[in-house]
Design a protein around this motif. Structure first.
Motif, PDB file in Angstrom:
ATOM      1  N   LEU A 149       0.727  -1.342  -0.141  1.00 16.25           N
ATOM      2  CA  LEU A 149       0.006   0.339  -0.308  1.00 16.25           C
ATOM      3  C   LEU A 149       0.801   1.457  -0.378  1.00 16.25           C
ATOM      4  O   LEU A 149       0.644   2.005  -0.208  1.00 16.25           O
ATOM      5  CB  LEU A 149      -0.992   0.107   1.315  1.00 16.25           C
ATOM      6  CG  LEU A 149      -1.947  -1.539   0.814  1.00 16.25           C
ATOM      7  CD1 LEU A 149      -2.599  -0.641   2.297  1.00 16.25           C
ATOM      8  CD2 LEU A 149      -2.420  -1.240  -0.343  1.00 16.25           C
ATOM      9  N   ASP A 150       2.399   1.409   0.070  1.00 12.44           N
ATOM     10  CA  ASP A 150       3.099   2.366   0.175  1.00 12.44           C
ATOM     11  C   ASP A 150       3.053   2.763  -1.797  1.00 12.44           C
ATOM     12  O   ASP A 150       4.247   1.465  -2.433  1.00 12.44           O
ATOM     13  CB  ASP A 150       4.031   1.504   0.655  1.00 12.44           C
ATOM     14  CG  ASP A 150       5.252   2.921   0.866  1.00 12.44           C
ATOM     15  OD1 ASP A 150       5.032   4.127  -0.141  1.00 12.44           O
ATOM     16  OD2 ASP A 150       6.092   3.221   1.591  1.00 12.44           O
ATOM     17  N   ARG A 151       3.146   3.463  -2.142  1.00 10.51           N
ATOM     18  CA  ARG A 151       3.503   3.023  -3.852  1.00 10.51           C
ATOM     19  C   ARG A 151       5.117   3.664  -4.120  1.00 10.51           C
ATOM     20  O   ARG A 151       4.801   3.252  -5.122  1.00 10.51           O
ATOM     21  CB  ARG A 151       1.877   4.362  -4.417  1.00 10.51           C
ATOM     22  CG  ARG A 151       2.220   4.269  -5.848  1.00 10.51           C
ATOM     23  CD  ARG A 151       1.245   5.508  -6.058  1.00 10.51           C
ATOM     24  NE  ARG A 151       0.323   4.885  -6.689  1.00 10.51           N
ATOM     25  CZ  ARG A 151      -1.381   5.196  -7.186  1.00 10.51           C
ATOM     26  NH1 ARG A 151      -0.977   6.375  -7.416  1.00 10.51           N
ATOM     27  NH2 ARG A 151      -2.109   4.105  -6.814  1.00 10.51           N
ATOM     28  N   ALA A 152       5.278   4.331  -3.291  1.00 13.30           N
ATOM     29  CA  ALA A 152       6.727   4.546  -3.002  1.00 13.30           C
ATOM     30  C   ALA A 152       7.654   3.221  -3.139  1.00 13.30           C
ATOM     31  O   ALA A 152       8.652   3.021  -3.865  1.00 13.30           O
ATOM     32  CB  ALA A 152       6.864   5.608  -2.620  1.00 13.30           C
ATOM     33  N   ALA A 153       7.054   2.638  -2.020  1.00  7.80           N
ATOM     34  CA  ALA A 153       7.525   1.510  -1.946  1.00  7.80           C
ATOM     35  C   ALA A 153       7.718   0.053  -3.133  1.00  7.80           C
ATOM     36  O   ALA A 153       8.412   0.118  -3.926  1.00  7.80           O
ATOM     37  CB  ALA A 153       6.910   1.061  -0.525  1.00  7.80           C
ATOM     38  N   GLY A 164      -6.523  -1.454  -4.130  1.00 11.87           N
ATOM     39  CA  GLY A 164      -5.294  -0.193  -3.655  1.00 11.87           C
ATOM     40  C   GLY A 164      -4.565  -0.902  -4.161  1.00 11.87           C
ATOM     41  O   GLY A 164      -3.325  -0.714  -4.627  1.00 11.87           O
ATOM     42  N   GLY A 165      -3.649  -1.990  -3.761  1.00 15.79           N
ATOM     43  CA  GLY A 165      -2.400  -2.171  -3.839  1.00 15.79           C
ATOM     44  C   GLY A 165      -1.965  -2.760  -5.390  1.00 15.79           C
ATOM     45  O   GLY A 165      -0.922  -2.192  -5.921  1.00 15.79           O
ATOM     46  N   THR A 166      -3.187  -3.455  -5.755  1.00 13.81           N
ATOM     47  CA  THR A 166      -2.711  -3.460  -7.562  1.00 13.81           C
ATOM     48  C   THR A 166      -2.788  -2.230  -8.420  1.00 13.81           C
ATOM     49  O   THR A 166      -2.491  -1.908  -8.992  1.00 13.81           O
ATOM     50  CB  THR A 166      -3.743  -4.848  -8.318  1.00 13.81           C
ATOM     51  OG1 THR A 166      -4.422  -5.521  -7.042  1.00 13.81           O
ATOM     52  CG2 THR A 166      -4.359  -4.666  -9.766  1.00 13.81           C
ATOM     53  N   LEU A 167      -3.395  -0.853  -8.122  1.00 13.57           N
ATOM     54  CA  LEU A 167      -3.523   0.421  -8.005  1.00 13.57           C
ATOM     55  C   LEU A 167      -1.633   0.864  -8.181  1.00 13.57           C
ATOM     56  O   LEU A 167      -1.346   1.028  -9.218  1.00 13.57           O
ATOM     57  CB  LEU A 167      -4.591   1.213  -7.902  1.00 13.57           C
ATOM     58  CG  LEU A 167      -6.134   0.886  -8.235  1.00 13.57           C
ATOM     59  CD1 LEU A 167      -6.915   2.202  -7.055  1.00 13.57           C
ATOM     60  CD2 LEU A 167      -6.143   0.903  -9.768  1.00 13.57           C
ATOM     61  N   ASN A 168      -1.475   0.631  -7.174  1.00 14.51           N
ATOM     62  CA  ASN A 168      -0.048   0.498  -7.233  1.00 14.51           C
ATOM     63  C   ASN A 168       0.591  -0.541  -7.815  1.00 14.51           C
ATOM     64  O   ASN A 168       1.972   0.678  -8.412  1.00 14.51           O
ATOM     65  CB  ASN A 168       0.251   0.498  -5.484  1.00 14.51           C
ATOM     66  CG  ASN A 168      -0.492   1.474  -4.411  1.00 14.51           C
ATOM     67  OD1 ASN A 168      -0.686   2.678  -5.150  1.00 14.51           O
ATOM     68  ND2 ASN A 168      -0.242   1.431  -3.307  1.00 14.51           N
ATOM     69  N   VAL A 169       0.931  -1.188  -8.085  1.00 20.39           N
ATOM     70  CA  VAL A 169       0.992  -1.888  -9.023  1.00 20.39           C
ATOM     71  C   VAL A 169       1.328  -1.669 -10.870  1.00 20.39           C
ATOM     72  O   VAL A 169       1.988  -1.431 -10.950  1.00 20.39           O
ATOM     73  CB  VAL A 169       1.079  -3.740  -8.936  1.00 20.39           C
ATOM     74  CG1 VAL A 169       1.593  -4.210 -10.270  1.00 20.39           C
ATOM     75  CG2 VAL A 169       1.442  -4.301  -8.183  1.00 20.39           C
TER      76      VAL A 169
END
Length: 293
Positions: free
Chosen positions: A48-52, A88-93
């Protein structure tokens, strides 16, 4: 290829990392709490950390996105958390802009049908977990259509074997009952509900094959299942393979439970050249029995 794997410490993830290594690829893992596999590059960070996530994706050729929450009953109690992590996690990927993506979805997105389910069968998620996977599928599809990624969505049915430790899954629990480690297997209804099972190593093989299929602007959806069996079939197989009884406890069927959920895997065989090798029911049970922790 250099391949980032999210969810690498999970049941399917461990098998995927092993198969990537055996196939000559260079896996990297994104891990939040657990250490990465020995000898594998690990990036520590939260999905959930987009930068990470962006740091983890940097420099790789492809991403295998397996991370997420996956318990149906829990999803009814925590729907917002499931949307946060699974969507949300998929959107970050996707925001990290990998060129190739293999996304693990689920066969439970489909509307019920007595017939084997093809990829164009209507979706009708019946629980928050399945709904989050369907929403994530849509995000992947639209990103591919926009030319942002090349993706293959694998709708996985029930992965089993390979030393699975999750006793909420029927094959694993039945084997643990036979081993005397768990008191009983709860059978909801009359045990006639049919599900599709596939060995985790066959799932891993499908994932690696899908990496070679993905191309920017293209999105394919592919079922990964192998052997349809009822709960009664599973119990009979466990007793046959182990030579030990499986103690049963009975409970009413869940309201709205789908009686049959079977995969048509013709597309996986045609598009990916995939062929399950370890997924006959007795083979699944025997492998789980011999490899249990």
């Amino acid at each position: 290829m250099r391949v980032l794997v999210t969810g690498a410490s999970g049941f399917v993830g461990r098998a995927v990392v092993a198969h990537l290594l055996a196939s000559g690829h260079q896996p990297r893992v994104l891990t939040h709490t657990a250490p990465g596999p020995e000898g594998v590059d690990a990036v520590h960070g939260d999905l959930l950390d987009r930068a990470a996530v962006a740091r983890a994706v940097s420099g790789v050729d492809a991403v295998v996105h397996l991370a997420g929450l996956g318990r149906v009953r829990e999803s009814f109690e925590q729907p917002l958390r499931y949307y946060d992590v699974n969507v949300g996690g998929t959107l970050n990927v996707l925001a990290a802009r990998p060129e190739r993506l293999v996304f693990a979805s689920t066969g439970t997105v489909y509307a019920p049908s007595a017939d084997p389910l093809t990829e164009d069968h209507p979706r009708a998620p019946a629980n928050p977990y399945s709904a989050t996977k369907a929403a994530a599928e849509d995000a992947v599809a639209w990103a591919a259509r926009a030319g942002l990624v090349g993706a293959v969505t694998l709708r996985l049915f029930n992965a089993a074997g390979g030393g699975d430790r999750d006793t909420t899954r029927v094959i694993t629990r039945a084997v643990e009952v036979a081993a005397g480690r768990v008191e009983s297997l709860v059978v909801f209804g009359d045990g006639s509900a049919v599900r599709d099972f596939v060995h985790v190593r066959d799932v891993a093989a499908a994932v690696v094959l899908a990496l070679g299929r993905s191309a920017v602007g293209r999105h394919d959806v592919v079922n990964v299942g192998a052997t349809a069996a009822s709960v009664r079939d599973v119990v009979d197989s466990v007793e046959r393979v182990t030579g030990r009884p499986v103690r049963l406890a009975h409970a009413p069927a869940h309201v709205g439970e789908v009686p049959v959920l079977r995969a048509d895997t013709s597309l996986a065989r045609e598009l990916l050249g995939w062929q399950p090798e370890h997924s006959a029911l007795d083979d699944l049970v025997r492998d789980q029995w011999l490899s249990r922790a």
